[in-house]
Design a protein around this motif. Structure first.
Motif, PDB file in Angstrom:
ATOM      1  N   GLY A   1       0.817  -1.201   0.000  1.00 25.72           N
ATOM      2  CA  GLY A   1       0.000   0.000   0.000  1.00 25.72           C
ATOM      3  C   GLY A   1       0.852   1.251   0.000  1.00 25.72           C
ATOM      4  N   GLU A   2       0.197   2.389  -0.039  1.00 26.92           N
ATOM      5  CA  GLU A   2       0.875   3.678  -0.089  1.00 26.92           C
ATOM      6  C   GLU A   2       1.579   3.968   1.236  1.00 26.92           C
ATOM      7  OE1 GLU A   2       2.508   6.102  -1.321  1.00 26.92           O
ATOM      8  OE2 GLU A   2       0.947   7.123  -2.488  1.00 26.92           O
ATOM      9  N   ASN A   3       2.741   4.600   1.151  1.00 27.19           N
ATOM     10  CA  ASN A   3       3.484   5.035   2.335  1.00 27.19           C
ATOM     11  C   ASN A   3       3.875   6.495   2.129  1.00 27.19           C
ATOM     12  OD1 ASN A   3       4.939   4.838   4.802  1.00 27.19           O
ATOM     13  ND2 ASN A   3       6.822   4.690   3.627  1.00 27.19           N
ATOM     14  N   VAL A   4       3.459   7.343   3.046  1.00 26.84           N
ATOM     15  CA  VAL A   4       3.760   8.766   2.939  1.00 26.84           C
ATOM     16  C   VAL A   4       4.682   9.165   4.081  1.00 26.84           C
ATOM     17  CG1 VAL A   4       2.795  11.103   2.954  1.00 26.84           C
ATOM     18  CG2 VAL A   4       1.542   9.238   1.836  1.00 26.84           C
ATOM     19  N   GLU A   5       5.811   9.767   3.727  1.00 28.05           N
ATOM     20  CA  GLU A   5       6.745  10.251   4.729  1.00 28.05           C
ATOM     21  C   GLU A   5       6.766  11.782   4.699  1.00 28.05           C
ATOM     22  OE1 GLU A   5       9.773   6.425   4.790  1.00 28.05           O
ATOM     23  OE2 GLU A   5      10.556   8.430   4.449  1.00 28.05           O
ATOM     24  N   ALA A  29       0.483   5.476  -8.445  1.00 28.74           N
ATOM     25  CA  ALA A  29      -0.918   5.646  -8.836  1.00 28.74           C
ATOM     26  C   ALA A  29      -1.600   6.777  -8.069  1.00 28.74           C
ATOM     27  CB  ALA A  29      -1.685   4.337  -8.616  1.00 28.74           C
ATOM     28  N   SER A  30      -0.993   7.251  -6.989  1.00 30.51           N
ATOM     29  CA  SER A  30      -1.590   8.366  -6.229  1.00 30.51           C
ATOM     30  C   SER A  30      -1.680   9.573  -7.127  1.00 30.51           C
ATOM     31  CB  SER A  30      -0.749   8.678  -4.990  1.00 30.51           C
ATOM     32  OG  SER A  30      -0.858   7.640  -4.050  1.00 30.51           O
ATOM     33  N   ASN A  31      -2.845  10.223  -7.110  1.00 35.23           N
ATOM     34  CA  ASN A  31      -3.042  11.342  -8.036  1.00 35.23           C
ATOM     35  C   ASN A  31      -3.687  12.564  -7.392  1.00 35.23           C
ATOM     36  OD1 ASN A  31      -5.584  10.361  -7.654  1.00 35.23           O
ATOM     37  ND2 ASN A  31      -6.070  10.084  -9.815  1.00 35.23           N
ATOM     38  N   TYR A  32      -3.867  12.534  -6.091  1.00 34.39           N
ATOM     39  CA  TYR A  32      -4.476  13.678  -5.417  1.00 34.39           C
ATOM     40  C   TYR A  32      -3.754  13.875  -4.090  1.00 34.39           C
ATOM     41  CZ  TYR A  32      -7.928  16.516  -2.978  1.00 34.39           C
ATOM     42  OH  TYR A  32      -8.546  17.509  -2.265  1.00 34.39           O
ATOM     43  N   PHE A  33      -3.320  15.133  -3.843  1.00 36.83           N
ATOM     44  CA  PHE A  33      -2.439  15.394  -2.715  1.00 36.83           C
ATOM     45  C   PHE A  33      -2.937  16.617  -1.943  1.00 36.83           C
ATOM     46  CE2 PHE A  33       0.580  12.346  -4.287  1.00 36.83           C
ATOM     47  CZ  PHE A  33       0.406  12.392  -5.665  1.00 36.83           C
ATOM     48  N   ASN A  67       6.335  16.859  -7.689  1.00 39.43           N
ATOM     49  CA  ASN A  67       7.270  16.245  -8.634  1.00 39.43           C
ATOM     50  C   ASN A  67       6.886  14.776  -8.747  1.00 39.43           C
ATOM     51  OD1 ASN A  67       9.455  14.848  -9.814  1.00 39.43           O
ATOM     52  ND2 ASN A  67      10.880  16.457  -9.185  1.00 39.43           N
ATOM     53  N   LYS A  68       6.140  14.440  -9.812  1.00 36.22           N
ATOM     54  CA  LYS A  68       5.631  13.069  -9.950  1.00 36.22           C
ATOM     55  C   LYS A  68       6.751  12.068 -10.180  1.00 36.22           C
ATOM     56  CE  LYS A  68       2.708  13.789 -13.232  1.00 36.22           C
ATOM     57  NZ  LYS A  68       1.715  13.515 -14.291  1.00 36.22           N
ATOM     58  N   THR A  69       7.786  12.487 -10.876  1.00 35.19           N
ATOM     59  CA  THR A  69       8.891  11.574 -11.183  1.00 35.19           C
ATOM     60  C   THR A  69       9.595  11.149  -9.903  1.00 35.19           C
ATOM     61  OG1 THR A  69       9.194  12.685 -13.300  1.00 35.19           O
ATOM     62  CG2 THR A  69      10.992  11.275 -12.515  1.00 35.19           C
ATOM     63  N   ALA A  70       9.852  12.124  -9.047  1.00 34.15           N
ATOM     64  CA  ALA A  70      10.549  11.842  -7.800  1.00 34.15           C
ATOM     65  C   ALA A  70       9.587  11.419  -6.704  1.00 34.15           C
ATOM     66  CB  ALA A  70      11.338  13.079  -7.360  1.00 34.15           C
ATOM     67  N   LYS A  71       8.302  11.511  -6.969  1.00 31.41           N
ATOM     68  CA  LYS A  71       7.256  11.183  -5.990  1.00 31.41           C
ATOM     69  C   LYS A  71       7.425  12.009  -4.711  1.00 31.41           C
ATOM     70  CE  LYS A  71       6.470   6.369  -7.351  1.00 31.41           C
ATOM     71  NZ  LYS A  71       7.799   5.887  -7.721  1.00 31.41           N
ATOM     72  N   ALA A  92      -1.746  11.561   0.565  1.00 27.51           N
ATOM     73  CA  ALA A  92      -1.780  11.106  -0.818  1.00 27.51           C
ATOM     74  C   ALA A  92      -2.996  10.211  -0.991  1.00 27.51           C
ATOM     75  CB  ALA A  92      -0.496  10.359  -1.177  1.00 27.51           C
ATOM     76  N   SER A  93      -3.615  10.302  -2.151  1.00 23.72           N
ATOM     77  CA  SER A  93      -4.829   9.538  -2.390  1.00 23.72           C
ATOM     78  C   SER A  93      -4.897   9.117  -3.855  1.00 23.72           C
ATOM     79  CB  SER A  93      -6.056  10.391  -2.050  1.00 23.72           C
ATOM     80  OG  SER A  93      -7.250   9.702  -2.362  1.00 23.72           O
ATOM     81  N   ILE A  94      -5.506   7.957  -4.083  1.00 25.21           N
ATOM     82  CA  ILE A  94      -5.792   7.510  -5.446  1.00 25.21           C
ATOM     83  C   ILE A  94      -7.257   7.789  -5.690  1.00 25.21           C
ATOM     84  CG2 ILE A  94      -5.817   5.570  -7.051  1.00 25.21           C
ATOM     85  CD1 ILE A  94      -3.655   4.259  -5.282  1.00 25.21           C
TER      86      ILE A  94
END
Lengths: 111, 114
Positions: A1-5, A29-33, A67-71, A92-94
């Motif tokens: 699953g998603e991990n946000v630091e 895949a997360s697209n809303y922040f 920065n989507k590339t670097a997440k 972060a949310s999908i």
């Protein structure tokens, strides 16, 4: 699953200076922040958000970059004021199905 | 007109008791959540319901049981309360989709177990 630091966990700035809070996420895949501000004893409230099709968004003294590339995505607060003192959370949310939160940053603006 | 409301706002109770917290949203959202926020301020997801169906059940003791009678309500029942259950519990709702919007949080329920 998603991990946000989220970093830093605490931040002190002089009134009028800028504050920057950084978050990284793991699921491409997360697209809303969204970013939330939580004042003492209150509920978290949205202050700004950004979607993955946008690199930057600004609302008066607050801006968010992605920065989507670097997440990673960051919150920038300019000309800080004492009333900006609070705990800030990134998430972060999908497609708004689930929200994964960072661990929070306690911001203190020193008058 | 409150978007997401919770009752009660404060709850002080003894260890071993059973208590319930109620949540209602009038935003027409399909998804509702329960979060636990402890003294370190971390927002830990407990449950997520989409249109009355359980979507997420994180590693939460089975003493916690959510119930969603309809998509506007998500209640949390806690059995055999323990000291470690003391925290602020937030209900939230959101509307998933391509134009997803943020979650809206309730005011929180401050639970103190003595």
């Amino acid at each position: 699953g998603e991990n946000v630091e989220q970093h830093p966990s605490t931040l002190s700035v002089q009134e009028g200076d800028s504050a920057v809070i950084k978050c990284t996420y793991s699921d491409s895949a997360s697209n809303y922040f969204p970013w939330y501000k939580q004042e003492l004893g209150k509920r978290p409230q949205l202050i700004i958000d950004i979607r993955s099709n946008v690199g930057e968004k600004k609302d008066q003294r607050i801006a968010v970059t992605l920065n989507k590339t670097a997440k990673h995505f960051s919150l920038h607060i300019t000309e800080t004021q004492p009333e900006d003192s609070a705990v800030y959370f990134c998430a972060a949310s999908i497609m708004g199905n689930q929200f994964y939160f960072g661990t929070g940053t306690s911001l203190t603006v020193i008058p | 007109d409150t978007a997401v409301s919770q009752t009660p706002k404060y709850l002080v109770t003894q260890m071993g008791n059973d208590k319930s917290i109620k949540c209602e949203q009038n935003l027409g959202h399909d998804t509702m959540y329960w979060y636990k926020q402890d003294s370190k301020k971390f927002l830990k997801i407990m449950f997520s319901y989409n249109n009355k169906e359980l979507i997420i059940n994180e590693t939460v003791p089975n003493r916690f049981s959510p119930k969603s009678p309809d998509k506007a309500h998500l209640n949390l029942h806690i059995n055999s309360l323990e000291l470690g259950d003391s925290a602020v519990y937030f209900c939230a709702s959101s509307q998933p989709g391509l134009r997803a919007e943020t979650q809206y949080f309730g005011p929180g329920t401050r639970l103190l177990v003595l």
